[in-house]
Scaffold this active site. Structure first.
Site, PDB file in Angstrom:
ATOM      1  N   LEU A 192       0.798  -1.221   0.000  1.00  0.00           N
ATOM      2  CA  LEU A 192       0.000   0.000   0.000  1.00  0.00           C
ATOM      3  C   LEU A 192       0.838   1.282   0.000  1.00  0.00           C
ATOM      4  CD1 LEU A 192      -2.861  -1.070   2.438  1.00  0.00           C
ATOM      5  CD2 LEU A 192      -2.777  -1.221  -0.055  1.00  0.00           C
ATOM      6  N   CYS A 193       2.123   1.163  -0.286  1.00  0.00           N
ATOM      7  CA  CYS A 193       2.967   2.358  -0.392  1.00  0.00           C
ATOM      8  C   CYS A 193       2.791   3.009  -1.762  1.00  0.00           C
ATOM      9  CB  CYS A 193       4.435   1.991  -0.191  1.00  0.00           C
ATOM     10  SG  CYS A 193       4.899   1.802   1.533  1.00  0.00           S
ATOM     11  N   HIS A 194       2.804   4.346  -1.766  1.00  0.00           N
ATOM     12  CA  HIS A 194       2.681   5.081  -3.012  1.00  0.00           C
ATOM     13  C   HIS A 194       4.034   5.167  -3.722  1.00  0.00           C
ATOM     14  CE1 HIS A 194      -0.871   6.478  -0.804  1.00  0.00           C
ATOM     15  NE2 HIS A 194      -1.405   6.686  -1.980  1.00  0.00           N
TER      16      HIS A 194
ATOM     17  N   GLU B 273      10.386   4.220   2.804  1.00  0.00           N
ATOM     18  CA  GLU B 273      11.540   4.065   1.918  1.00  0.00           C
ATOM     19  C   GLU B 273      12.835   4.008   2.719  1.00  0.00           C
ATOM     20  OE1 GLU B 273       8.238   5.166  -0.671  1.00  0.00           O
ATOM     21  OE2 GLU B 273       8.897   5.836   1.306  1.00  0.00           O
TER      22      GLU B 273
ATOM     23  N   ASP C 177      23.484 -11.690   4.791  1.00  0.00           N
ATOM     24  CA  ASP C 177      23.716 -12.733   3.790  1.00  0.00           C
ATOM     25  C   ASP C 177      25.202 -12.895   3.479  1.00  0.00           C
ATOM     26  OD1 ASP C 177      22.826 -14.588   1.604  1.00  0.00           O
ATOM     27  OD2 ASP C 177      23.707 -13.014   0.357  1.00  0.00           O
TER      28      ASP C 177
END
Length: 307
Positions: free
Chosen positions: A61-63, A98, A112
């Site tokens: 739901l991020c723009h 972000e 990793d």
């Protein structure tokens, strides 16, 4: 997905962090840029930047936003590394997610690249959190510190005659009320120049902010601007420039508005379009400026309540 179409754009910054705990020999590998898979810090920096740019694809739901800056920095300690991210944009919504996504993905990339060099339980990514944000409603206020008096005058022959209800003026009253303006005078007039002039000059004696709604177009009965513009002693042309620019991105008809703004004595007068959409868009564009004027410009003493 939340609708941000009526939110004005502003410069926005977010800073976030994440912490990766690791054995001392792994931290040294980071310093040396010498893991089995290569330079982990450089690789994680790229991963974090890419994550910031693609957050809307990762979090449902991020723009999507234009990312003007995305940085990933590190603070290396004996047994952990602090990942610090900064993201900037100019947009209608913030870049907190972000910045957080960048910190998370950079941390996972380090995880990793270090896991071949230690046991799984020796690595732990935690404390992913927002450190700072700037811009939007948290920085550019949309509510007054203390009440300010306002008047809303609706100019419309048809509304004054009772042939249709007023929606534009009431939407302006609602916005002003939510912003903390009080008391608010509300009145409907026909498109008559003398009535408008006399009422505005009378209201300037008692009200700090006077908003007219209607009469800013190009019709023969659109007399608001022609009547009030000669009365303005100090114009604030930027207010209407902002309103027209904001509206132009939503409807090409915004370019037809002749609205003006400025001071008559110590009262701020703003002329808004007569449609509900035009009035609402104009208020969305200029509300933060109005709040700033009455909160910060304290050299405007006035009996209407903002001394």
């Amino acid at each position: 997905m939340k609708n941000v179409g009526m939110k004005p754009e502003s410069y926005r910054v977010a800073e976030a962090q994440a912490i990766l705990h690791a054995p001392a020999h792994c931290i040294q590998l980071l310093r040396d840029g010498n893991t089995e898979k290569g330079d982990a810090l450089k690789t994680a920096r790229i991963a974090g930047i890419l994550a910031a740019k693609r957050t809307d694809e990762l979090i449902p739901l991020c723009h999507p936003l234009p990312i003007y800056r995305a940085d990933v920095d590190y603070d290396l300690h004996d047994d952990h590394v602090v990942i610090l991210t900064t993201v900037e944009t100019i947009g209608p919504t913030g870049v907190e997610m972000e910045a957080l996504t960048a910190a998370s993905l950079a941390g996972l990339t380090l995880y990793d690249m270090l896991k071949p060099h230690c046991e799984p339980e020796e690595l732990c990514l935690d404390q992913c959190k927002l450190l700072k944000k700037k811009g939007g409603k948290s920085h550019f206020k949309r509510t007054l510190r203390q009440p300010v008096s306002a008047a809303v005058i609706v100019l419309s022959d048809t509304v004054a005659a009772g042939r249709k209800p007023d929606t534009a003026g009431k939407s302006v009253v609602e916005t002003l009320t939510e912003a903390g303006f009080d008391p608010i005078h509300y009145q409907i007039l026909p498109d008559e120049a003398d009535q408008l002039k006399n009422l505005v000059l009378e209201l300037t004696k008692s009200y700090a902010c006077i908003m007219t709604v209607g009469g800013t177009g190009i019709g023969k009965r659109d007399i608001t601007v022609d009547t009030l513009e000669p009365l303005l002693e100090r114009k604030l042309e930027g207010l209407m420039e902002a309103a027209r620019s904001f509206g132009q991105r939503r409807t090409p008809y915004a370019a037809m508005s002749r609205g003006v703004a400025g001071f008559i004595d110590r009262s701020l007068v703003v002329t808004l379009p007569g449609s509900r959409g035009g009035a609402s868009e104009s208020m969305a564009a200029i509300l933060t400026a109005l709040v700033h004027i009455f909160d910060v410009c304290r050299d405007l003493p006035h009996p209407g309540g903002y001394e």
